[in-house]
Write a protein that holds these residues in place. Structure first.
Motif, short mmCIF file in Angstrom:
data_model
loop_
_atom_site.label_atom_id
_atom_site.label_comp_id
_atom_site.label_asym_id
_atom_site.label_seq_id
_atom_site.Cartn_x
_atom_site.Cartn_y
_atom_site.Cartn_z
N MET A 40 22.78 21.04 34.92
CA MET A 40 23.89 20.15 34.61
C MET A 40 24.17 19.22 35.78
SD MET A 40 25.26 20.49 31.60
CE MET A 40 26.97 20.01 31.58
N GLY A 43 21.24 16.81 36.34
CA GLY A 43 21.22 15.88 35.22
C GLY A 43 22.32 14.85 35.35
N ASP A 135 11.78 17.26 7.47
CA ASP A 135 11.92 17.21 8.93
C ASP A 135 11.88 15.77 9.42
OD1 ASP A 135 12.09 19.89 9.03
OD2 ASP A 135 10.05 20.25 9.75
N VAL A 136 10.90 15.01 8.89
CA VAL A 136 10.77 13.63 9.34
C VAL A 136 11.99 12.81 8.92
CG1 VAL A 136 9.41 11.53 9.07
CG2 VAL A 136 8.26 13.69 9.42
N ARG A 138 14.95 13.82 8.53
CA ARG A 138 16.09 14.17 9.37
C ARG A 138 15.95 13.61 10.78
NH1 ARG A 138 16.35 19.60 10.28
NH2 ARG A 138 14.47 19.77 9.06
N ALA A 139 14.70 13.57 11.25
CA ALA A 139 14.49 13.16 12.64
C ALA A 139 14.60 11.66 12.83
CB ALA A 139 13.13 13.65 13.12
N LEU A 140 14.34 10.88 11.78
CA LEU A 140 14.40 9.42 11.91
C LEU A 140 15.83 8.98 12.16
CD1 LEU A 140 12.19 7.91 9.09
CD2 LEU A 140 11.96 7.53 11.53
N PRO A 141 16.10 8.29 13.28
CA PRO A 141 17.46 7.80 13.48
C PRO A 141 17.79 6.70 12.47
CG PRO A 141 16.18 7.73 15.51
CD PRO A 141 15.23 7.98 14.40
N LEU B 252 18.53 13.62 28.10
CA LEU B 252 19.52 13.94 29.12
C LEU B 252 20.94 13.67 28.60
CD1 LEU B 252 19.81 14.79 32.10
CD2 LEU B 252 19.83 12.39 32.68
N PHE B 255 21.82 16.41 26.31
CA PHE B 255 22.04 17.67 27.03
C PHE B 255 23.39 17.67 27.74
CE2 PHE B 255 21.65 19.95 31.09
CZ PHE B 255 21.41 21.23 30.63
N TYR B 376 22.75 24.00 17.92
CA TYR B 376 22.63 23.22 16.69
C TYR B 376 23.07 21.78 16.95
CZ TYR B 376 22.81 22.26 11.75
OH TYR B 376 22.57 21.73 10.51
N ARG B 383 19.22 13.05 18.31
CA ARG B 383 19.09 11.90 17.43
C ARG B 383 20.25 10.93 17.62
NH1 ARG B 383 20.41 10.62 12.59
NH2 ARG B 383 21.88 12.32 12.65
N ILE B 420 10.20 9.46 18.98
CA ILE B 420 11.53 10.00 18.66
C ILE B 420 11.41 11.14 17.65
CG2 ILE B 420 13.77 9.48 17.62
CD1 ILE B 420 13.46 6.64 18.71
N VAL B 421 10.63 10.87 16.59
CA VAL B 421 10.52 11.89 15.54
C VAL B 421 9.93 13.18 16.12
CG1 VAL B 421 9.31 12.46 13.41
CG2 VAL B 421 10.43 10.26 13.64
N VAL B 424 12.61 14.90 18.35
CA VAL B 424 13.68 15.55 17.58
C VAL B 424 13.14 16.79 16.88
CG1 VAL B 424 15.32 15.26 15.70
CG2 VAL B 424 14.96 13.42 17.30
N MET B 425 11.91 16.69 16.35
CA MET B 425 11.35 17.86 15.67
C MET B 425 11.11 19.00 16.67
SD MET B 425 8.92 15.98 12.91
CE MET B 425 8.09 17.31 12.13
N ASP B 428 14.40 20.58 17.33
CA ASP B 428 14.76 21.35 16.14
C ASP B 428 14.09 22.73 16.20
OD1 ASP B 428 15.53 22.09 13.65
OD2 ASP B 428 14.26 20.68 12.57
N ARG B 435 18.16 30.05 18.55
CA ARG B 435 19.26 30.53 17.70
C ARG B 435 18.89 31.86 17.04
NH1 ARG B 435 20.31 26.34 13.66
NH2 ARG B 435 18.67 25.17 14.68
#
Lengths: 291, 444
Positions: A40, A43, A135-136, A138-141, B252, B255, B376, B383, B420-421, B424-425, B428, B435
């Motif tokens: 932390m 960062g 997954d894709v 969801r990941a796409l902004p 970052l 986080f 989570y 994203r 990015i994808v 993020v994956m 996840d 978790r």
């Protein structure tokens, strides 16, 4: 006598082992905590170094901008109701983007979840494919999809709507397939035994079991989508976010408009939040059976 | 309705009929309402007008650019100079000795071989010829006085040629030729992203991996692997190092924002929980703080904070921190209200002080739930950090919006999207593993 002596011999061992275990656990959690603190701190230092303004300087200016906005809004407080009224159409557009995206995303997620749940899927082999698709999605902004679509379709509400709908379909699809996994398969088997098609089995065997949870997650998503649609407006997709950007780029002199939009956005989010949390409680905790 | 009223079979039957009729009404009303809404939105969003505004040629460029690149052979019609460059960019200009073999220069002109037997000839006196294997020759000439002239009647041109005296544009699947008064340009398309690994000035350009790994030194000064890495990392077209930094900045932000919010929200959660704070006003105050933090949207926080801190990752991190403190506060206080009092009583019966009671009676109970929520959020904030970065100007969000706004570097946009994808994956997946471990309780 020998029987009684044996546990007594083992006791110091057990106690020592327990203490050692506790010590080790404490050491591990201490180390984890230490690593976390170091991460932390470093960062924060990196982020602070790469930022345009530093934390220490910025902290003192934090209230300058809100103070300007409030001062200007207070000065022109007589015009406030008229301003609020002026932005109602933009707000409705933002809400429409969120609502339609949630609606389309709801049906998309519903379909995706049914074809990617073990036991329900019509083509079990394709389950991993549909999962990766979700997954894709969801990941796409959203912002990326929206900007690319704006390039093709021109600016307007539709690109933002499609972008949010795609993300919603992916997110809801995942949640719904978790709900589906807990659904009782007996009604499905019953329907199958009387020759029901796949669509009929889902419509009469699964959907009635999962509908309250589906709707509750859908409402939660609608809440999230209002925020997303306001953000996308800010990058040129119309609605209240677009108006906000216009008044912000103008700067001092239009801050009363910014204030009006802040107030509207805040109120909308709080109201929708309250309404949807009440509705969700009713849905998940069940309501009394109406006569 | 009381049980007494349902006693007689007749009354039960009537009630059942009423309920079924009500359900039937709902079953019809809901789709009707959805349909009515769709019709309203259809006009509110001006869908009919959208068809006119949509630019499908833009879509075609975008798709083609995302997986292929083109090499421009350009003649300046004033100086007569011919240059060969990838995507027509200065950084992608071929030095004379490296020009591809499908371009043959001759005195004052050049022959450019396109695919499928098509050819473009840059002739003397600002003329150019497109040789189509089936349609034949299309000749054209550019001059200062008359603009662009062609060697056949405009009516006889095929529909893939667009012509006016200002501009000639011949597009086929094999390539493209454009001519204006000031320049003549031929394009040939290639699969893949141009210069992704090495730029033209690198000795490793256009070498196979085997040559770099096992071949002799391509650059006397450095071992191949070191040199190749340095040239790849310092590639000034794709800027891999900057992109990696930007991606790291985005992570970052997520986080710092997420875990910072969790640290701030934990004590506030105790204040807002009924069983730890008997004082009503304090509890009420803490809850309103959460509501406010959540209600002021991330967008507004971002704008307010970027005014104070300027663009960069810190602003993004703080925006996430503010919003999520509200969400976490709410979730944490609800989790704390559901803790089992027995453990706390047990700990206090040993004479523990309040801090020890929290540490040993409460924290072990709620920690797995709280941490799994935080993880989570961390995943979904990766994203969000992209989006916030696009607004404040930091991280990969900034790079991708810039690339989109220039409207030509779609291969870079594709590259960033893939990054990015994947990130993020990966988040996840990672948070999923953590978790599951937390819920099973392996990690103490």
């Amino acid at each position: 006598m020998a029987d009684l002596a044996a546990p007594a011999d083992r006791e110091p061992d057990a106690r020592g082992a327990y203490l050692a275990l506790t010590r080790r656990r404490r050491l591990y959690s201490g180390l984890t905590l230490l690593i976390f603190v170091v991460l932390m701190a470093s960062g924060f230092a990196v982020a602070d170094g790469r930022n345009a303004g530093s934390f220490v300087d910025g902290w003192r200016n934090m209230l300058d901008f809100p103070a300007d906005v409030v001062a200007e809004a207070w000065e022109k407080r007589a015009e406030m109701p008229a301003l609020l009224w002026r932005y109602v159409p933009a707000l409705i557009e933002t809400l429409n983007i969120a609502a339609l995206a949630s609606l389309l995303g709801f049906f998309g997620g519903l379909g995706l979840s049914l074809v990617s749940t073990q036991g329900l899927a019509p083509f079990p082999r394709l389950i991993p494919v549909f999962r990766r698709i979700m997954d894709v999605l969801r990941a796409l902004p959203e912002i990326v999809v929206a900007l690319v679509l704006i390039f093709i379709m021109g600016s307007g509400p539709v690109p933002a709507m499609i972008a949010i709908a795609l993300h919603t379909a992916g997110a809801l699809g995942k949640l719904y397939s978790e709900v589906n996994e807990n659904a009782d398969l007996k009604p499905v088997e019953g329907l199958q035994s009387v020759g029901a098609s796949w669509g009929q089995r889902m419509a009469y065997g699964v959907i009635p079991q999962v509908a309250p949870n589906y709707l509750s997650y859908g409402l939660l998503r609608f809440e999230i989508n209002i925020r997303a649609s306001a953000i996308l407006g800010f990058v040129g997709a119309g609605g209240i976010g677009y108006e906000l950007r216009n008044s912000m780029t103008f700067g001092l002199g239009k801050f009363d408009e910014a204030a009006a939009i802040f107030v509207m956005l805040f109120l909308t989010i709080v109201v929708v939040d309250q309404l949807s949390s009440q509705l969700r409680n009713r849905l998940t905790q069940g309501r009394e059976i109406a006569p | 309705m009381t049980d007494a009223a349902l006693e007689t079979p007749g009354a039960r039957h009537a009630a059942a009929v009423r309920r079924i009729a009500a359900k039937r009404r709902v079953a019809l009303a809901v789709p009707a309402a959805i349909l009515a809404y769709l019709v309203y939105v259809f006009f509110a969003f001006d869908i009919p007008g959208l068809a006119e505004r949509a630019r499908l040629d833009n879509a075609a460029t975008l798709v083609a650019d995302s997986y292929s690149h083109k090499v421009h052979v350009t003649r300046d019609n004033r100086s007569g100079e011919i240059t060969v460059a990838k995507e027509g960019e200065r950084k992608g200009t071929f030095p004379p000795e490296m020009e591809p073999d499908w371009i043959a220069r001759d005195d004052g002109g050049a022959r450019v071989a396109l695919e499928d037997g098509h050819e473009v000839i840059f002739g003397p006196d600002n003329t150019a010829v497109y040789l189509h294997p089936e349609v034949g020759r299309i000749e054209a000439r550019a001059s200062r006085a008359d603009g662009v002239e062609i060697g056949r009647a405009p009516e006889t041109l095929p529909d893939w040629v667009s012509y006016s005296s200002a501009r000639l544009d011949i597009r086929t699947d094999a390539g493209r030729l454009t001519m204006t008064r000031s320049r003549t340009e031929a394009y040939r398309y290639f699969f893949g992203w141009e210069l992704f690994w090495f730029t033209l000035d690198s000795p490793y350009y256009d070498r196979t991996p085997a040559e770099i790994l096992f071949g002799p030194r391509l650059d006397e000064a450095r071992p191949n692997l070191v040199g190749a890495w340095a040239d790849f990392w310092g590639n000034n077209v794709w800027r891999h190092a900057d992109v990696a930094w930007a991606m790291l900045e985005t992570i970052l932000m997520a986080f710092l924002g997420t875990f910072g919010a969790a640290v701030v929200a934990l004590p506030l959660g105790f204040v807002a929980a009924k069983n730890f704070t008997p004082l009503m006003t304090l509890r009420f105050g803490a809850r309103r703080v959460f509501d406010f933090l959540r209600g002021v949207d991330a967008l507004i926080w971002t704008i307010v904070l970027s005014r104070a801190f300027g663009p960069g990752p810190l602003t993004g991190a703080l925006a996430i921190l503010f919003t999520d403190t509200g969400s976490f506060g709410k979730i944490f206080s609800e989790a704390l209200e559901n803790v089992d009092d027995k453990q706390i009583e047990g700990v206090s019966s040993t004479g523990a002080r309040p801090v020890q009671r929290y540490r040993f009676g409460v924290i072990p109970q709620v920690m797995p739930v709280l941490l799994s929520q935080v993880l989570y959020f961390f995943e979904s904030n990766t994203r969000s950090a992209t989006v916030i970065g696009a607004i404040t100007g930091g991280g990969i969000g900034l790079l991708i919006t810039q690339a989109i706004i220039t409207q030509k570097d779609w291969e870079e946009v594709t590259y960033y999207i893939i990054l990015i994808v994947l990130t993020v994956m990966a988040m996840d997946w990672l948070s999923g593993i953590l978790r599951r471990r937390l819920i099973k309780g392996d990690a103490g």
